[in-house]
Design an enzyme around this catalytic site. Structure first.
Site, mmCIF file in Angstrom:
data_model
loop_
_atom_site.group_PDB
_atom_site.id
_atom_site.type_symbol
_atom_site.label_atom_id
_atom_site.label_comp_id
_atom_site.label_asym_id
_atom_site.label_seq_id
_atom_site.Cartn_x
_atom_site.Cartn_y
_atom_site.Cartn_z
ATOM 1 N N ALA A 218 0.868 -1.173 0.000
ATOM 2 C CA ALA A 218 0.000 0.000 0.000
ATOM 3 C C ALA A 218 0.909 1.229 0.000
ATOM 4 O O ALA A 218 2.063 1.156 0.439
ATOM 5 C CB ALA A 218 -0.883 -0.007 1.231
ATOM 6 N N GLY B 244 0.429 -5.001 0.952
ATOM 7 C CA GLY B 244 -0.775 -4.997 0.118
ATOM 8 C C GLY B 244 -0.554 -5.642 -1.242
ATOM 9 O O GLY B 244 -1.499 -6.129 -1.867
ATOM 10 N N GLU C 269 -0.942 -9.219 -0.652
ATOM 11 C CA GLU C 269 -2.376 -9.432 -0.403
ATOM 12 C C GLU C 269 -3.176 -9.427 -1.703
ATOM 13 O O GLU C 269 -4.131 -10.188 -1.859
ATOM 14 C CB GLU C 269 -2.878 -8.365 0.577
ATOM 15 C CG GLU C 269 -2.284 -8.577 1.965
ATOM 16 C CD GLU C 269 -2.515 -7.423 2.924
ATOM 17 O OE1 GLU C 269 -2.233 -6.265 2.531
ATOM 18 O OE2 GLU C 269 -2.971 -7.661 4.048
ATOM 19 N N GLU D 252 4.465 -5.207 7.132
ATOM 20 C CA GLU D 252 3.724 -4.148 7.820
ATOM 21 C C GLU D 252 4.254 -3.851 9.216
ATOM 22 O O GLU D 252 4.218 -2.722 9.689
ATOM 23 C CB GLU D 252 2.225 -4.503 7.913
ATOM 24 C CG GLU D 252 1.468 -4.397 6.594
ATOM 25 C CD GLU D 252 1.493 -5.671 5.778
ATOM 26 O OE1 GLU D 252 2.320 -6.565 6.062
ATOM 27 O OE2 GLU D 252 0.689 -5.786 4.830
HETATM 28 C C1 HXC Z 1 5.023 4.264 -1.432
HETATM 29 C C2 HXC Z 1 6.924 3.259 -2.252
HETATM 30 C C3 HXC Z 1 6.556 2.024 -1.661
HETATM 31 C C4 HXC Z 1 5.331 1.962 -0.929
HETATM 32 C C5 HXC Z 1 8.440 1.761 -2.678
HETATM 33 N N1 HXC Z 1 8.086 3.036 -2.872
HETATM 34 N N2 HXC Z 1 7.528 1.117 -1.953
HETATM 35 N N3 HXC Z 1 6.157 4.354 -2.136
HETATM 36 N N4 HXC Z 1 4.605 3.104 -0.841
HETATM 37 N N5 HXC Z 1 4.881 0.847 -0.386
HETATM 38 C C6 HXC Z 1 8.814 4.064 -3.620
HETATM 39 C C7 HXC Z 1 10.017 4.589 -2.832
HETATM 40 O O1 HXC Z 1 9.603 5.573 -1.894
HETATM 41 C C8 HXC Z 1 10.853 5.156 -3.942
HETATM 42 O O2 HXC Z 1 10.341 6.397 -4.335
HETATM 43 C C9 HXC Z 1 10.632 4.188 -5.095
HETATM 44 O O3 HXC Z 1 9.397 3.511 -4.784
HETATM 45 C C10 HXC Z 1 11.723 3.139 -5.209
HETATM 46 O O4 HXC Z 1 11.887 2.515 -3.955
HETATM 47 P P1 HXC Z 1 13.278 2.451 -3.155
HETATM 48 O O5 HXC Z 1 12.952 2.264 -1.722
HETATM 49 O O6 HXC Z 1 14.149 3.601 -3.507
HETATM 50 O O7 HXC Z 1 13.915 1.132 -3.794
HETATM 51 P P2 HXC Z 1 14.840 0.072 -3.071
HETATM 52 O O8 HXC Z 1 15.888 0.734 -2.237
HETATM 53 O O9 HXC Z 1 15.294 -0.852 -4.132
HETATM 54 O O10 HXC Z 1 13.893 -0.739 -2.068
HETATM 55 C C11 HXC Z 1 12.787 -1.472 -2.593
HETATM 56 C C12 HXC Z 1 11.859 -1.883 -1.408
HETATM 57 C C13 HXC Z 1 11.506 -0.636 -0.579
HETATM 58 C C14 HXC Z 1 12.582 -2.915 -0.536
HETATM 59 C C15 HXC Z 1 10.633 -2.536 -2.012
HETATM 60 O O11 HXC Z 1 11.011 0.353 -1.470
HETATM 61 C C16 HXC Z 1 10.482 -0.878 0.477
HETATM 62 O O12 HXC Z 1 10.787 -1.446 1.556
HETATM 63 N N6 HXC Z 1 9.239 -0.445 0.230
HETATM 64 C C17 HXC Z 1 8.163 -0.514 1.189
HETATM 65 C C18 HXC Z 1 7.650 -1.927 1.290
HETATM 66 C C19 HXC Z 1 6.547 -2.047 2.343
HETATM 67 O O13 HXC Z 1 6.792 -1.756 3.534
HETATM 68 N N7 HXC Z 1 5.366 -2.448 1.935
HETATM 69 C C20 HXC Z 1 4.219 -2.613 2.820
HETATM 70 C C21 HXC Z 1 3.512 -1.308 2.991
HETATM 71 S S1 HXC Z 1 2.222 -1.407 4.196
HETATM 72 P P3 HXC Z 1 11.274 7.691 -4.551
HETATM 73 O O14 HXC Z 1 10.300 8.787 -4.860
HETATM 74 O O15 HXC Z 1 12.061 7.873 -3.292
HETATM 75 O O16 HXC Z 1 12.128 7.305 -5.726
HETATM 76 C C22 HXC Z 1 0.985 -2.190 3.395
HETATM 77 C C23 HXC Z 1 -0.305 -2.297 4.174
HETATM 78 C C24 HXC Z 1 -1.413 -2.885 3.349
HETATM 79 O O17 HXC Z 1 1.089 -2.633 2.301
HETATM 80 C C25 HXC Z 1 -2.760 -2.662 4.017
HETATM 81 C C26 HXC Z 1 -3.272 -1.287 3.990
HETATM 82 C C27 HXC Z 1 -4.659 -1.102 4.546
#
Ligand code: HXC
Length: 260
Positions: free
Chosen positions: A66, A111, A114, A134
């Site tokens: 998400a 997400g 999911e 998460e």
């Molecule tokens: C918003 C995201 C994102 C996310 C990546 N990006 N994941 N933006 N939401 N979930 C964006 C980064 O901010 C970045 O933008 C660009 O994508 C590239 O990501 P990087 O982090 O620079 O790449 P990298 O270093 O290779 O790392 C990849 C990654 C990391 C390991 C996937 O991005 C990461 O940990 N992302 C978050 C994963 C996560 O926690 N997902 C779960 C979210 S909670 P910029 O603008 O800086 O280039 C969830 C809850 C669901 O999903 C239920 C909700 C109700």
């Protein structure tokens, strides 16, 4: 129909939805979830779609979760609405009367995993990394991961993934039954297309009813679920496609199915 965050395509009886925010690793914001629900509705209206593939744009991610930037300023009510938006879209996907295939071409996190878990068949590229991270953000899964992941890989595996937030690679995901097969990145879409086309060549009502029997029967007592199977089996005897399928077999020719 046009979409800002999706690419929706159809080739023959196979539909493809590509989540198209590659710069944010295809993170799911409210607009993606709303468009996804709309696209699913529209594809169901075109009853020619008999199998649907979901994937992510670019070569890095299926969906990395998400959208954290959208969630960061939310209060509890907005978070609830956001979670519901995902639940509604994913339930629509699960209820689609055709097979759905997740082509996991990279990160499938939170997400994103999911979303994949709401599909019928999950295939991954060697580059895929899957997880429920998460807890790293001090929240729980919110689009059904705490339930669908358990049903797929069992309670303790699901707890391990959810409690540690660790990512698993594609091979490990296959070992624990999270994905069906792992393949080279360039082979993923052709493989998913092939499976989709094979499913699309079968009796569409048989696929729709089989999917419903598996989904609904899973939560029912065995005897009741088996009765439902017998009734469904019998109902299909009154369809054009059933007569066509059996006639084609006896006449030694390929069947032509119309979904009627
Ligand atoms: C918003 C995201 C994102 C996310 C990546 N990006 N994941 N933006 N939401 N979930 C964006 C980064 O901010 C970045 O933008 C660009 O994508 C590239 O990501 P990087 O982090 O620079 O790449 P990298 O270093 O290779 O790392 C990849 C990654 C990391 C390991 C996937 O991005 C990461 O940990 N992302 C978050 C994963 C996560 O926690 N997902 C779960 C979210 S909670 P910029 O603008 O800086 O280039 C969830 C809850 C669901 O999903 C239920 C909700 C109700």
């Amino acid at each position: 129909m046009t979409y800002e965050t999706l690419i929706v395509e159809r080739s023959g009886h196979v539909g493809t939805i590509t989540i198209n925010r590659p710069k944010a690793l295809n993170a799911l914001n409210s607009m993606v979830l709303k468009e996804l629900a709309r696209a699913i509705h529209e594809l169901t209206d075109v009853d020619a779609v008999r199998a649907l593939i979901l994937t992510g744009a670019g070569d890095r991610a299926f969906v990395a979760g998400a959208d954290i930037a959208e969630m960061a300023p939310m209060g509890p009510w907005q978070a609830r609405e956001f979670s519901e938006l995902g639940h509604v879209a994913f339930a629509l996907l699960e209820d689609l009367p055709c097979a759905t295939i997740a082509a996991i071409n990279g990160f499938a996190l939170g997400g994103g995993l999911e979303l994949a878990l709401s599909c019928d068949l999950l295939y991954a590229s060697e580059k895929a990394k899957l997880g429920q991270p998460e807890v790293n953000l001090a929240v729980t899964p919110g689009f059904g991961g705490s339930q669908r992941l358990v049903r797929l890989v069992g309670k303790t595996r699901a707890k391990e993934l959810i409690f540690t937030g660790d990512f698993v690679d594609a091979q490990k995901a296959k070992e624990i039954g999270l994905v069906l097969e792992v393949m080279k990145p360039e082979e993923l879409m052709p493989h998913c297309q092939k499976v989709a086309e094979k499913i699309a060549s079968k009796g569409p009502l048989a696929i729709a009813k089989s999917k419903r029997l598996v989904e609904r029967g899973y939560d029912m007592p065995l005897r009741a679920a088996n009765r439902q199977e017998a009734e469904t089996f019998a109902l299909l005897f009154d369809t054009h496609d059933r007569r066509e399928g059996m006639a084609a077999f006896l006449e030694k020719r390929p069947p032509v199915y119309t979904g009627k």
